[in-house]
Design an enzyme around this catalytic site. Sequence first.
Site, PDB file in Angstrom:
ATOM      1  N   PRO A   2       0.830  -1.211   0.000  1.00 36.29           N
ATOM      2  CA  PRO A   2       0.000   0.000   0.000  1.00 36.29           C
ATOM      3  C   PRO A   2       0.867   1.265   0.000  1.00 36.29           C
ATOM      4  CG  PRO A   2      -0.671  -1.535   1.734  1.00 36.29           C
ATOM      5  CD  PRO A   2       0.618  -2.043   1.173  1.00 36.29           C
ATOM      6  N   GLU A   3       0.562   2.170  -0.911  1.00 34.79           N
ATOM      7  CA  GLU A   3       1.263   3.456  -0.984  1.00 34.79           C
ATOM      8  C   GLU A   3       0.285   4.557  -0.584  1.00 34.79           C
ATOM      9  OE1 GLU A   3       3.450   3.846  -4.697  1.00 34.79           O
ATOM     10  OE2 GLU A   3       3.594   1.672  -4.886  1.00 34.79           O
ATOM     11  N   LYS A  59       2.854   6.767   4.398  1.00 33.10           N
ATOM     12  CA  LYS A  59       2.128   5.497   4.361  1.00 33.10           C
ATOM     13  C   LYS A  59       1.645   5.089   5.757  1.00 33.10           C
ATOM     14  CE  LYS A  59       5.305   4.066   0.707  1.00 33.10           C
ATOM     15  NZ  LYS A  59       6.370   3.103   0.363  1.00 33.10           N
ATOM     16  N   HIS A  93      -4.621 -15.300  10.295  1.00 35.35           N
ATOM     17  CA  HIS A  93      -3.601 -14.254  10.351  1.00 35.35           C
ATOM     18  C   HIS A  93      -4.091 -12.989  11.041  1.00 35.35           C
ATOM     19  CE1 HIS A  93      -1.166 -16.684   7.641  1.00 35.35           C
ATOM     20  NE2 HIS A  93      -2.178 -16.736   6.808  1.00 35.35           N
ATOM     21  N   ARG A 112       1.778 -11.400   5.592  1.00 31.37           N
ATOM     22  CA  ARG A 112       3.243 -11.458   5.504  1.00 31.37           C
ATOM     23  C   ARG A 112       3.946 -10.788   6.675  1.00 31.37           C
ATOM     24  NH1 ARG A 112       5.194 -10.459  -0.517  1.00 31.37           N
ATOM     25  NH2 ARG A 112       7.129 -11.084   0.481  1.00 31.37           N
ATOM     26  N   ARG A 155      21.616  16.309  -6.098  1.00 34.01           N
ATOM     27  CA  ARG A 155      21.767  14.891  -5.762  1.00 34.01           C
ATOM     28  C   ARG A 155      22.175  14.085  -7.004  1.00 34.01           C
ATOM     29  NH1 ARG A 155      18.679  13.675  -0.947  1.00 34.01           N
ATOM     30  NH2 ARG A 155      19.420  11.552  -1.229  1.00 34.01           N
ATOM     31  N   ARG A 264      14.232  -2.985  -7.326  1.00 36.50           N
ATOM     32  CA  ARG A 264      12.789  -2.966  -7.551  1.00 36.50           C
ATOM     33  C   ARG A 264      12.481  -3.078  -9.040  1.00 36.50           C
ATOM     34  NH1 ARG A 264      10.349  -0.519  -3.128  1.00 36.50           N
ATOM     35  NH2 ARG A 264       8.491  -1.574  -3.889  1.00 36.50           N
TER      36      ARG A 264
END
Length: 284
Positions: A2-3, A59, A93, A112, A155, A264
């Site tokens: 989830p973002e 988040k 769970h 998880r 950067r 990623r």
Amino acid sequence: MPELPEVETVTADLRPHLVGREITGCDLRFPAIVRHPSPAAFAAGVTGRRIEAMSRRGKYILHHLDSGELLVVHLGMTGQWRYVAPGTEEPTHLHAVFQLDDGFQLRYRDVRRFGRLLLGTDEELVAGRKMPRLGPEPIDASFTAADFYRRLHVRRAPLKALLLDQMVVAGVGNIYADEALFRAQVHPLRPAGRLTRAHWGALVPAIVDTLAAGIAANGASIDDFRDLDGARGSFQDEFLVHRHEGDPCPRCGGTVRKLVVGGRGTYVCERCQPRPRRPRGIVR
Ligand SMILES: [Zn+2]
């Protein structure tokens, strides 16, 4: 995982049910899901407390308690934070059950177990490194291209890595970073210091528009994300490049490729998002 749009969806769904409720009991079935303070102190610290407000930061879901502390929920990869009627069958769970004064329960479930529950003041959680010192909220008016440029133009890290850094900007993860970079036509490997003026102008609106589209669709349902009613968000149907390896680019018709950036899976159209050339003077 989830973002920002998924966490915003859960927070907005829960707010009308939870604000004003008192937590009358806390049953930790998997105490290690509490990362601060000890499970016993956590349970004692939330019991008898009223939820005065709810907000989202990056988040993280924040429940502002009448003690002045925050009950913080981070959903990790597969966390679910649900408000359920009395007598609702318990799923597997199930890691924490909070009894509320209206008879309903708040349940935390996480297959998880990458999520976490925290309790403390903002300062205590940040100083104790239980929460990162989060960067600006990208959907706030204070998040501007000028500020982003000022902080990032020196950067050297690839832009995608910077977007995933919660201290650079809060709440953006793998999906929304790929989608925003595609919209801005910036290659994920391009160092921030080598963005053009056009890139800088496009990037912040691309991030904001991508997140707004995600929120409007109630988030994306991959990795089992569900909203409060168990419905799936639909933003995955609107992905332009993310998880579209081999498909035609919706802008130019070229082929969407999958790269790995910082470990990623990263989706890109290298016609629309030209790969940066090596800086001059570097010979290999
Ligand atoms: Zn393209």
